[in-house]
Design a protein around this motif. Structure first.
Motif, PDB file in Angstrom:
ATOM      1  N   LYS A  76      31.301  97.151 -28.012  1.00 20.37           N
ATOM      2  CA  LYS A  76      29.990  96.994 -28.632  1.00 20.37           C
ATOM      3  C   LYS A  76      28.898  97.191 -27.576  1.00 20.37           C
ATOM      4  CE  LYS A  76      31.702  94.066 -32.363  1.00 20.37           C
ATOM      5  NZ  LYS A  76      31.609  95.111 -33.383  1.00 20.37           N
ATOM      6  N   ALA A  77      27.678  97.284 -28.029  1.00 25.34           N
ATOM      7  CA  ALA A  77      26.557  97.659 -27.165  1.00 25.34           C
ATOM      8  C   ALA A  77      26.413  96.791 -25.924  1.00 25.34           C
ATOM      9  CB  ALA A  77      25.258  97.624 -27.978  1.00 25.34           C
ATOM     10  N   GLU A  78      26.674  95.482 -26.056  1.00 25.27           N
ATOM     11  CA  GLU A  78      26.461  94.576 -24.933  1.00 25.27           C
ATOM     12  C   GLU A  78      27.450  94.788 -23.782  1.00 25.27           C
ATOM     13  OE1 GLU A  78      28.603  92.180 -28.222  1.00 25.27           O
ATOM     14  OE2 GLU A  78      26.992  93.680 -28.052  1.00 25.27           O
ATOM     15  N   LYS A  79      28.547  95.523 -24.022  1.00 27.60           N
ATOM     16  CA  LYS A  79      29.535  95.780 -22.978  1.00 27.60           C
ATOM     17  C   LYS A  79      29.476  97.218 -22.469  1.00 27.60           C
ATOM     18  CE  LYS A  79      32.549  93.221 -21.976  1.00 27.60           C
ATOM     19  NZ  LYS A  79      32.660  92.244 -20.876  1.00 27.60           N
ATOM     20  N   GLU A  80      28.595  98.023 -23.031  1.00 30.97           N
ATOM     21  CA  GLU A  80      28.553  99.438 -22.665  1.00 30.97           C
ATOM     22  C   GLU A  80      28.222  99.660 -21.188  1.00 30.97           C
ATOM     23  OE1 GLU A  80      25.967 101.580 -25.235  1.00 30.97           O
ATOM     24  OE2 GLU A  80      27.365 101.562 -26.935  1.00 30.97           O
ATOM     25  N   LYS A  81      27.246  98.927 -20.673  1.00 31.00           N
ATOM     26  CA  LYS A  81      26.847  99.133 -19.282  1.00 31.00           C
ATOM     27  C   LYS A  81      27.983  98.766 -18.332  1.00 31.00           C
ATOM     28  CE  LYS A  81      23.099  98.413 -15.961  1.00 31.00           C
ATOM     29  NZ  LYS A  81      23.996  98.329 -14.790  1.00 31.00           N
ATOM     30  N   GLU A  82      28.699  97.688 -18.636  1.00 32.71           N
ATOM     31  CA  GLU A  82      29.838  97.297 -17.797  1.00 32.71           C
ATOM     32  C   GLU A  82      30.870  98.410 -17.744  1.00 32.71           C
ATOM     33  OE1 GLU A  82      33.540  94.093 -17.658  1.00 32.71           O
ATOM     34  OE2 GLU A  82      31.841  93.689 -18.971  1.00 32.71           O
ATOM     35  N   ALA A  83      31.151  98.999 -18.904  1.00 32.95           N
ATOM     36  CA  ALA A  83      32.141 100.079 -18.967  1.00 32.95           C
ATOM     37  C   ALA A  83      31.665 101.303 -18.198  1.00 32.95           C
ATOM     38  CB  ALA A  83      32.418 100.444 -20.425  1.00 32.95           C
ATOM     39  N   GLN A  84      30.408 101.649 -18.364  1.00 27.44           N
ATOM     40  CA  GLN A  84      29.852 102.815 -17.666  1.00 27.44           C
ATOM     41  C   GLN A  84      29.839 102.601 -16.155  1.00 27.44           C
ATOM     42  OE1 GLN A  84      26.107 102.914 -19.685  1.00 27.44           O
ATOM     43  NE2 GLN A  84      26.862 104.140 -21.410  1.00 27.44           N
ATOM     44  N   ASP A  85      29.426 101.408 -15.725  1.00 28.52           N
ATOM     45  CA  ASP A  85      29.397 101.101 -14.292  1.00 28.52           C
ATOM     46  C   ASP A  85      30.792 101.090 -13.683  1.00 28.52           C
ATOM     47  OD1 ASP A  85      26.676 100.898 -14.470  1.00 28.52           O
ATOM     48  OD2 ASP A  85      26.615  98.695 -14.416  1.00 28.52           O
ATOM     49  N   ALA A  86      31.804 100.765 -14.508  1.00 29.69           N
ATOM     50  CA  ALA A  86      33.186 100.717 -14.024  1.00 29.69           C
ATOM     51  C   ALA A  86      33.826 102.099 -13.958  1.00 29.69           C
ATOM     52  CB  ALA A  86      34.017  99.798 -14.909  1.00 29.69           C
ATOM     53  N   GLY A  87      33.118 103.109 -14.485  1.00 27.45           N
ATOM     54  CA  GLY A  87      33.620 104.478 -14.364  1.00 27.45           C
ATOM     55  C   GLY A  87      34.235 105.073 -15.607  1.00 27.45           C
ATOM     56  N   ALA A  88      34.002 104.463 -16.773  1.00 29.13           N
ATOM     57  CA  ALA A  88      34.538 105.034 -18.012  1.00 29.13           C
ATOM     58  C   ALA A  88      33.930 106.415 -18.258  1.00 29.13           C
ATOM     59  CB  ALA A  88      34.234 104.116 -19.185  1.00 29.13           C
ATOM     60  N   ALA A  89      34.769 107.342 -18.703  1.00 25.33           N
ATOM     61  CA  ALA A  89      34.281 108.693 -19.002  1.00 25.33           C
ATOM     62  C   ALA A  89      33.538 108.726 -20.328  1.00 25.33           C
ATOM     63  CB  ALA A  89      35.458 109.671 -19.036  1.00 25.33           C
ATOM     64  N   TYR A  90      33.980 107.900 -21.281  1.00 22.63           N
ATOM     65  CA  TYR A  90      33.355 107.854 -22.605  1.00 22.63           C
ATOM     66  C   TYR A  90      33.257 106.403 -23.054  1.00 22.63           C
ATOM     67  CZ  TYR A  90      35.132 112.622 -22.296  1.00 22.63           C
ATOM     68  OH  TYR A  90      35.436 113.892 -21.857  1.00 22.63           O
ATOM     69  N   VAL A  91      32.115 106.029 -23.599  1.00 17.65           N
ATOM     70  CA  VAL A  91      31.893 104.663 -24.056  1.00 17.65           C
ATOM     71  C   VAL A  91      31.221 104.709 -25.426  1.00 17.65           C
ATOM     72  CG1 VAL A  91      30.802 102.437 -23.577  1.00 17.65           C
ATOM     73  CG2 VAL A  91      31.573 103.877 -21.667  1.00 17.65           C
ATOM     74  N   GLY A  92      31.722 103.910 -26.349  1.00 18.40           N
ATOM     75  CA  GLY A  92      31.107 103.878 -27.665  1.00 18.40           C
ATOM     76  C   GLY A  92      31.872 102.992 -28.618  1.00 18.40           C
ATOM     77  N   ALA A  93      31.521 103.080 -29.889  1.00 20.19           N
ATOM     78  CA  ALA A  93      32.160 102.256 -30.912  1.00 20.19           C
ATOM     79  C   ALA A  93      32.503 103.138 -32.118  1.00 20.19           C
ATOM     80  CB  ALA A  93      31.250 101.093 -31.292  1.00 20.19           C
ATOM     81  N   GLU A  94      31.788 102.937 -33.213  1.00 21.37           N
ATOM     82  CA  GLU A  94      32.061 103.706 -34.431  1.00 21.37           C
ATOM     83  C   GLU A  94      31.878 105.209 -34.210  1.00 21.37           C
ATOM     84  OE1 GLU A  94      30.258 100.990 -34.313  1.00 21.37           O
ATOM     85  OE2 GLU A  94      31.436  99.580 -35.526  1.00 21.37           O
ATOM     86  N   ASP A  95      30.943 105.566 -33.314  1.00 24.10           N
ATOM     87  CA  ASP A  95      30.714 106.991 -33.061  1.00 24.10           C
ATOM     88  C   ASP A  95      31.956 107.663 -32.485  1.00 24.10           C
ATOM     89  OD1 ASP A  95      30.334 105.351 -30.811  1.00 24.10           O
ATOM     90  OD2 ASP A  95      29.120 106.872 -29.788  1.00 24.10           O
ATOM     91  N   LEU A  96      32.632 106.972 -31.543  1.00 26.70           N
ATOM     92  CA  LEU A  96      33.850 107.536 -30.958  1.00 26.70           C
ATOM     93  C   LEU A  96      34.996 107.531 -31.970  1.00 26.70           C
ATOM     94  CD1 LEU A  96      33.930 106.117 -27.306  1.00 26.70           C
ATOM     95  CD2 LEU A  96      33.358 108.424 -28.061  1.00 26.70           C
ATOM     96  N   ILE A  97      35.061 106.498 -32.784  1.00 29.97           N
ATOM     97  CA  ILE A  97      36.111 106.434 -33.804  1.00 29.97           C
ATOM     98  C   ILE A  97      35.994 107.619 -34.755  1.00 29.97           C
ATOM     99  CG2 ILE A  97      36.939 105.126 -35.813  1.00 29.97           C
ATOM    100  CD1 ILE A  97      36.199 102.558 -34.228  1.00 29.97           C
ATOM    101  N   GLU A  98      34.785 107.918 -35.187  1.00 24.79           N
ATOM    102  CA  GLU A  98      34.574 109.042 -36.096  1.00 24.79           C
ATOM    103  C   GLU A  98      34.887 110.371 -35.411  1.00 24.79           C
ATOM    104  OE1 GLU A  98      33.985 108.981 -39.369  1.00 24.79           O
ATOM    105  OE2 GLU A  98      34.274 106.818 -39.108  1.00 24.79           O
ATOM    106  N   LYS A  99      34.549 110.469 -34.125  1.00 25.35           N
ATOM    107  CA  LYS A  99      34.812 111.691 -33.366  1.00 25.35           C
ATOM    108  C   LYS A  99      36.315 111.953 -33.265  1.00 25.35           C
ATOM    109  CE  LYS A  99      33.142 113.974 -29.155  1.00 25.35           C
ATOM    110  NZ  LYS A  99      32.355 113.801 -27.912  1.00 25.35           N
ATOM    111  N   ILE A 100      37.084 110.879 -33.011  1.00 30.67           N
ATOM    112  CA  ILE A 100      38.541 111.008 -32.906  1.00 30.67           C
ATOM    113  C   ILE A 100      39.145 111.344 -34.266  1.00 30.67           C
ATOM    114  CG2 ILE A 100      40.669 109.726 -32.441  1.00 30.67           C
ATOM    115  CD1 ILE A 100      39.039 108.241 -30.230  1.00 30.67           C
ATOM    116  N   LYS A 101      38.616 110.754 -35.320  1.00 31.03           N
ATOM    117  CA  LYS A 101      39.087 111.089 -36.672  1.00 31.03           C
ATOM    118  C   LYS A 101      38.913 112.574 -36.954  1.00 31.03           C
ATOM    119  CE  LYS A 101      38.344 106.706 -39.121  1.00 31.03           C
ATOM    120  NZ  LYS A 101      37.529 106.018 -40.170  1.00 31.03           N
TER     121      LYS A 101
END
Length: 225
Positions: A76-101
């Protein structure tokens, strides 16, 4: 299965019925590798399990041999910065789920926070068959995104016994120093032993073998303790 000439020539370099200490076994498979590419070194460990038992976990290999993984994080939005700072290539929620579908799968490993799993579970058929579904047992369902991504970038990999009780795992490349591949093998064996079911009886680790991608396998001498 009919084998090619190069494979048969490789088999002449050792006694197929003998077991070798780990480093000599690795030296053997490296000497028998004949492909034009840098072959992967594969480890196979046969464990003694009942049908109701399983062995599954993750291990951080001391020596990496693959490129950096592209990590996708569902949060969710409140954890996005932590994920990005940790080096995640892609971060998201429903948007990524729909993209994978829609068929997009341009990532190597998926991590999710627990509060996202209800939605991520909808991708079970897609991610599950590719071995990409986040799972608490492998440390990929967690609120500690910084810690999870740090371990993944250090080379954390998942292992699990198949239906025949064999754990298969890539542990290095033919081009690596034998000592480094040996350290990776020992790290995996240590973790497999640590996951021995409490009610397992008899010798837990039954056989160990190593092989390169194209070459023949070599038995590794081992005594279960």
């Amino acid at each position: 299965m009919k084998r090619g000439k190069k494979y048969r020539e490789s088999q002449k370099k050792y006694d197929r019925g003998s077991s070798y200490d780990l480093q000599p076994a690795l030296d053997l498979i490296k000497s028998m590798a004949y492909a034009k590419f840098d072959e992967t070194v594969d480890l196979s460990v046969k464990v003694n399990l009942k049908k109701s038992q399983s062995v599954r976990d993750t291990v951080v290999l001391p020596h990496q041999f693959r490129g950096e993984k592209r990590v996708l994080v569902f949060c969710k939005a409140e954890k996005e910065k932590e994920a990005q700072d940790a080096g995640a290539a892609y971060v998201g929620a429903e948007d990524l789920i729909e993209k994978i579908k829609g068929g997009w799968m341009d990532f190597d490993v998926a991590v999710a926070t627990p509060d996202m799993m209800k939605d991520v579970g909808k991708l079970g058929m897609v991610l599950g068959r590719r071995g990409l579904m986040p799972n608490p047992k492998t440390g990929t369902v967690t609120f500690d995104l910084k810690g999870a991504l740090a371990e993944l970038k250090r080379g954390r990999v998942e292992f699990r016994a198949d239906k025949t009780g064999v754990v298969h795992l890539a542990v290095g490349k033919v081009s690596m120093e034998t000592g480094k591949v040996a350290e990776n093998v020992r790290a995996v064996i240590t973790e497999i032993k640590r996951k021995k079911p409490a009610d397992a009886k008899g010798e837990f680790i039954q056989t160990i073998s190593v092989a390169s991608t194209m070459g023949p396998g070599v038995w590794v001498a081992y005594k279960d303790e």
